[in-house]
Design an enzyme around this catalytic site. Structure first.
Site, mmCIF file in Angstrom:
data_model
loop_
_atom_site.group_PDB
_atom_site.id
_atom_site.type_symbol
_atom_site.label_atom_id
_atom_site.label_comp_id
_atom_site.label_asym_id
_atom_site.label_seq_id
_atom_site.Cartn_x
_atom_site.Cartn_y
_atom_site.Cartn_z
ATOM 1 N N ASP A 34 89.417 130.575 54.085
ATOM 2 C CA ASP A 34 89.309 129.184 53.651
ATOM 3 C C ASP A 34 90.686 128.559 53.798
ATOM 4 O OD1 ASP A 34 86.910 127.803 51.714
ATOM 5 O OD2 ASP A 34 88.829 126.764 51.840
ATOM 6 N N PHE A 155 69.010 129.185 54.587
ATOM 7 C CA PHE A 155 67.999 128.430 53.826
ATOM 8 C C PHE A 155 68.152 128.635 52.323
ATOM 9 C CE2 PHE A 155 66.259 129.386 58.025
ATOM 10 C CZ PHE A 155 65.958 128.114 58.466
ATOM 11 N N ARG A 157 68.965 128.404 48.371
ATOM 12 C CA ARG A 157 69.026 127.345 47.362
ATOM 13 C C ARG A 157 70.125 127.693 46.370
ATOM 14 N NH1 ARG A 157 63.431 128.504 45.053
ATOM 15 N NH2 ARG A 157 64.251 130.505 45.730
ATOM 16 N N GLU A 158 70.823 126.693 45.885
ATOM 17 C CA GLU A 158 71.841 126.954 44.883
ATOM 18 C C GLU A 158 71.174 127.444 43.604
ATOM 19 O OE1 GLU A 158 74.581 123.712 44.434
ATOM 20 O OE2 GLU A 158 74.714 123.512 46.605
ATOM 21 N N ASN A 231 64.519 121.158 55.935
ATOM 22 C CA ASN A 231 65.006 120.388 54.784
ATOM 23 C C ASN A 231 64.319 119.031 54.701
ATOM 24 O OD1 ASN A 231 66.603 122.341 53.747
ATOM 25 N ND2 ASN A 231 68.554 121.427 54.281
ATOM 26 N N CYS A 283 72.426 119.042 50.218
ATOM 27 C CA CYS A 283 71.705 119.208 51.484
ATOM 28 C C CYS A 283 70.666 118.133 51.776
ATOM 29 C CB CYS A 283 71.047 120.574 51.517
ATOM 30 S SG CYS A 283 72.270 121.876 51.666
ATOM 31 N N LYS A 343 70.252 119.872 39.806
ATOM 32 C CA LYS A 343 69.049 120.610 39.399
ATOM 33 C C LYS A 343 69.507 121.667 38.410
ATOM 34 C CE LYS A 343 69.152 124.240 42.867
ATOM 35 N NZ LYS A 343 68.422 125.019 43.825
HETATM 36 C C1 UDX Z 1 77.447 124.301 53.229
HETATM 37 C C2 UDX Z 1 77.272 124.095 54.728
HETATM 38 O O1 UDX Z 1 78.359 124.498 55.407
HETATM 39 C C3 UDX Z 1 76.760 122.747 54.993
HETATM 40 O O2 UDX Z 1 76.614 122.509 56.363
HETATM 41 C C4 UDX Z 1 75.433 122.736 54.362
HETATM 42 O O3 UDX Z 1 74.717 121.611 54.705
HETATM 43 C C5 UDX Z 1 75.638 122.809 52.872
HETATM 44 O O4 UDX Z 1 76.250 123.978 52.568
HETATM 45 P P1 UDX Z 1 78.961 124.178 51.274
HETATM 46 O O5 UDX Z 1 79.160 125.639 51.325
HETATM 47 O O6 UDX Z 1 78.106 123.630 50.197
HETATM 48 O O7 UDX Z 1 78.440 123.665 52.679
HETATM 49 O O8 UDX Z 1 80.319 123.372 51.351
HETATM 50 P P2 UDX Z 1 81.591 123.477 50.475
HETATM 51 O O9 UDX Z 1 81.264 124.038 49.138
HETATM 52 O O10 UDX Z 1 82.256 122.152 50.622
HETATM 53 O O11 UDX Z 1 82.447 124.589 51.232
HETATM 54 C C6 UDX Z 1 83.068 124.438 52.436
HETATM 55 C C7 UDX Z 1 84.356 125.275 52.415
HETATM 56 O O12 UDX Z 1 84.964 125.251 53.696
HETATM 57 C C8 UDX Z 1 85.389 124.785 51.413
HETATM 58 O O13 UDX Z 1 85.792 125.845 50.591
HETATM 59 C C9 UDX Z 1 86.539 124.295 52.289
HETATM 60 O O14 UDX Z 1 87.806 124.468 51.692
HETATM 61 C C10 UDX Z 1 86.365 125.133 53.533
HETATM 62 N N1 UDX Z 1 86.929 124.553 54.758
HETATM 63 C C11 UDX Z 1 86.652 123.300 55.128
HETATM 64 C C12 UDX Z 1 87.735 125.348 55.565
HETATM 65 O O15 UDX Z 1 87.985 126.504 55.247
HETATM 66 N N2 UDX Z 1 88.222 124.826 56.733
HETATM 67 C C13 UDX Z 1 87.982 123.547 57.116
HETATM 68 O O16 UDX Z 1 88.460 123.113 58.168
HETATM 69 C C14 UDX Z 1 87.168 122.749 56.280
HETATM 70 C C1 UDX Z 2 67.884 123.051 49.451
HETATM 71 C C2 UDX Z 2 66.834 123.875 50.211
HETATM 72 O O1 UDX Z 2 65.780 124.246 49.299
HETATM 73 C C3 UDX Z 2 67.461 125.097 50.845
HETATM 74 O O2 UDX Z 2 66.479 125.785 51.624
HETATM 75 C C4 UDX Z 2 68.605 124.649 51.731
HETATM 76 O O3 UDX Z 2 69.277 125.775 52.293
HETATM 77 C C5 UDX Z 2 69.602 123.829 50.948
HETATM 78 O O4 UDX Z 2 68.935 122.716 50.340
HETATM 79 P P1 UDX Z 2 69.131 123.179 47.123
HETATM 80 O O5 UDX Z 2 69.751 121.871 47.516
HETATM 81 O O6 UDX Z 2 69.981 124.258 46.547
HETATM 82 O O7 UDX Z 2 68.361 123.818 48.367
HETATM 83 O O8 UDX Z 2 68.038 122.861 46.011
HETATM 84 P P2 UDX Z 2 66.461 122.725 45.905
HETATM 85 O O9 UDX Z 2 65.984 123.719 44.937
HETATM 86 O O10 UDX Z 2 65.800 122.688 47.215
HETATM 87 O O11 UDX Z 2 66.355 121.279 45.220
HETATM 88 C C6 UDX Z 2 66.827 120.099 45.874
HETATM 89 C C7 UDX Z 2 66.551 118.889 45.035
HETATM 90 O O12 UDX Z 2 65.168 118.618 44.982
HETATM 91 C C8 UDX Z 2 66.993 119.007 43.568
HETATM 92 O O13 UDX Z 2 67.550 117.786 43.146
HETATM 93 C C9 UDX Z 2 65.712 119.317 42.830
HETATM 94 O O14 UDX Z 2 65.742 118.924 41.488
HETATM 95 C C10 UDX Z 2 64.716 118.502 43.645
HETATM 96 N N1 UDX Z 2 63.334 119.023 43.570
HETATM 97 C C11 UDX Z 2 63.018 120.244 44.075
HETATM 98 C C12 UDX Z 2 62.334 118.216 43.021
HETATM 99 O O15 UDX Z 2 62.603 117.087 42.571
HETATM 100 N N2 UDX Z 2 61.050 118.689 43.018
HETATM 101 C C13 UDX Z 2 60.706 119.916 43.513
HETATM 102 O O16 UDX Z 2 59.516 120.256 43.458
HETATM 103 C C14 UDX Z 2 61.722 120.704 44.058
#
Ligand code: UDX
Ligand code: UDX
Length: 472
Positions: A34, A155, A157-158, A231, A283, A343
């Site tokens: 990172d 895919f 989910r958090e 998504n 996402c 969520k």
């Molecule tokens: C991820 C995916 O990469 C994104 O495409 C998807 O749609 C959502 O989930 P996420 O892991 O949630 O993103 O992003 P974030 O928590 O912002 O982490 C990205 C990391 O990459 C950060 O720790 C940041 O410091 C690092 N980073 C960013 C690098 O190491 N190099 C860079 O040039 C930019």
């Molecule tokens: C999502 C996708 O599920 C996952 O496959 C992808 O890799 C990343 O994006 P995430 O964003 O972690 O995952 O959460 P998810 O559980 O999908 O919920 C997304 C949002 O939809 C939340 O705000 C949740 O509250 C809402 N939600 C989900 C609803 O309102 N109703 C539902 O039935 C399900």
């Protein structure tokens, strides 16, 4: 288990960190990179940084024994067979995915390529990104035979990310070369062969040794589209059920019954049919916008995606209107808020509809006392405490002396609250629930006015009697 593979994961955010730890869990040697020095230092010292089930124990188990952290991409890439790119792909002003981090990482990887490597896009990216990564690396003077670029969307989910990674419905590998597809198949072999699930310490979930996950080989472009389309489809399901819940409210029908009736059709399925205050997170909002932008650029009419976004935005406004109609006027009202994360079971507030609603309430002149089990720190950074906004230590403190209590995040902890104590804490026992966490009959028995989503509102028995007698 099969031979360990040397893997670099670039980006230690929600996706990168989980992927890195899970690759270690299935037997590989991982270096997590990172460019945020603070993050690397924290991870090095054993701080997990994100609220995610199983992550602390796995990180502890594999720290310096399967996984290590660094800021040195050059060194990490040089020593790895596969380099996963998991940096963020945020939404730009036009709705497109901003791919500048991916490009920067690709160019830096190019400087480390002296022997054959497979570069894997794990971040969610629009179709054609794979080709762009390849071109960027070539432009930096690297011969094509020294690398392949694969698309392997994630895919997870958090909140349930580790389990989702280790027990996926499917693993998608978009590869246009056999060597790259073979390496990816070897990386995931502990899962696809079922071997991982026979291990005594394996994280449990829906896959098993006899029912391992399938690996789907596709072209790189298909894999990129699979991620965006998945998504967008899930967001569509949520907007659809939210629109139907509005119809239920207008007709005094019950969305729980309707969703069950729809979901029992196996072609539709019961999941992702929970109505609420609209989807949020890192996402869905960004990926629906990016997919719409891809369609526009290709001259494809995909207005359905715009409608999904429209319904989602309206759902928050509808919720605010419900609060207003429960309280008559909003200015000067004291509101208790339960939940700030987008969520339940996560500390993430990115694109959280709960945060948007708190901002709307503040703009209306309400004062807010908010509580979230895990997202308080992040919320305080995004929305600092003020005379109008207080962050409090628990749900009962949020309810204390409030004119109404709002449920904005579906934390299991909230569903288990002591209703008697909650009713006693509130100034007026009014709950507006954006997540349908409570049973309306039980709420009525406890003397609440209870307004939820897509279900008839209930009022305390006494008010109902007075209304019948024509007194109110
Ligand atoms: C991820 C995916 O990469 C994104 O495409 C998807 O749609 C959502 O989930 P996420 O892991 O949630 O993103 O992003 P974030 O928590 O912002 O982490 C990205 C990391 O990459 C950060 O720790 C940041 O410091 C690092 N980073 C960013 C690098 O190491 N190099 C860079 O040039 C930019
Ligand atoms: C999502 C996708 O599920 C996952 O496959 C992808 O890799 C990343 O994006 P995430 O964003 O972690 O995952 O959460 P998810 O559980 O999908 O919920 C997304 C949002 O939809 C939340 O705000 C949740 O509250 C809402 N939600 C989900 C609803 O309102 N109703 C539902 O039935 C399900």
């Amino acid at each position: 288990m099969s031979e360990p593979i040397q893997i670099a994961v670039v980006g230690s955010g929600y996706v990168g960190l989980v992927a890195a730890v899970c690759f270690a869990e299935i037997g590989h040697q991982v270096v997590c990179v990172d460019n945020d020095q603070g993050k690397v230092a924290a991870l090095e010292s054993g701080d997990v940084l994100i609220h995610e089930k199983h992550l602390p124990e796995l990180l502890k188990r594999y720290h310096n024994n399967g996984i290590r952290f660094t800021t040195d991409l050059h060194e990490a890439a040089g020593g790895s067979e596969a380099i996963f790119i998991a940096v963020g792909t945020p939404q730009s002003e036009t709705g497109d995915a901003d791919l500048s981090y991916v490009e920067a990482v690709a160019c830096e990887i190019a400087r480390s390529l002296t022997s054959y490597k497979v570069i894997v896009e794990k971040s969610t990216v629009p179709v054609y990104t794979n080709e762009w990564i390849g071109r960027a690396i070539e432009r930096n003077g690297v011969a094509r035979r020294l690398f392949d670029v694969v698309s392997n969307p994630e895919f997870l989910r958090e909140g349930t990310a580790v389990e989702d990674f280790l027990h996926p419905d499917r693993i998608v590998v978009g590869a246009d070369s056999e060597a790259a597809a073979t390496l990816l198949a070897a990386i995931y072999a502990p899962l696809t062969s079922g071997a991982y699930y026979s291990r005594p310490q394996a994280i449990s979930g829906c896959c098993s040794a006899s029912q391992p996950p399938p690996l789907l080989n596709t072209s790189t472009k298909s894999a990129e589209i699979i991620k965006h389309a998945s998504n967008a489809f899930l967001a569509l399901k949520i907007s659809f059920i939210n629109a139907v819940s509005n119809l239920c409210e207008a007709t005094d029908a019950n969305i729980e019954q309707v969703a069950r009736g729809i979901g029992l059709d196996r072609r539709i399925g019961p999941r992702f049919l929970r109505p609420g205050i609209g989807y949020g997170g890192s996402c869905f909002p960004k990926d629906v916008a990016a997919f719409r932008s891809v369609a526009e650029q290709l001259g494809i009419d995909f207005n359905l995606l715009t409608e999904i976004e429209k319904i989602n935005a309206q759902q928050k406004k509808r919720f605010l209107a419900k609060v207003r109609s429960a309280l008559w006027t909003l200015r000067g009202k004291r509101i208790g808020v339960l939940g700030l994360a987008f969520k339940g079971e996560t500390d993430d507030i990115r694109e959280s509809p709960a945060i948007d609603l708190v901002q709307m309430l503040l703009a209306e002149g309400c004062s807010v006392a908010a509580y979230d089990p895990a997202a308080m720190e992040r919320s305080q950074q995004a929305l600092p405490a003020s005379a109008q906004l207080r962050y409090v230590e628990d749900a009962y403190a949020a309810a204390r002396d409030a004119d109404a209590l709002l449920v904005l995040t579906d934390w299991a902890e909230f569903a288990a609250l002591d209703l008697k104590r909650l009713a006693g804490a509130l100034r007026y026992p009014i709950v507006v629930d954006g997540r349908n966490l409570f049973d309306p009959r039980l709420m009525q028995e406890h003397g609440f006015t209870y307004i939820s989503v897509g279900r008839p509102a209930v009022y305390p028995a006494r008010e109902v009697e007075l209304a019948a007698a024509g007194t109110v």
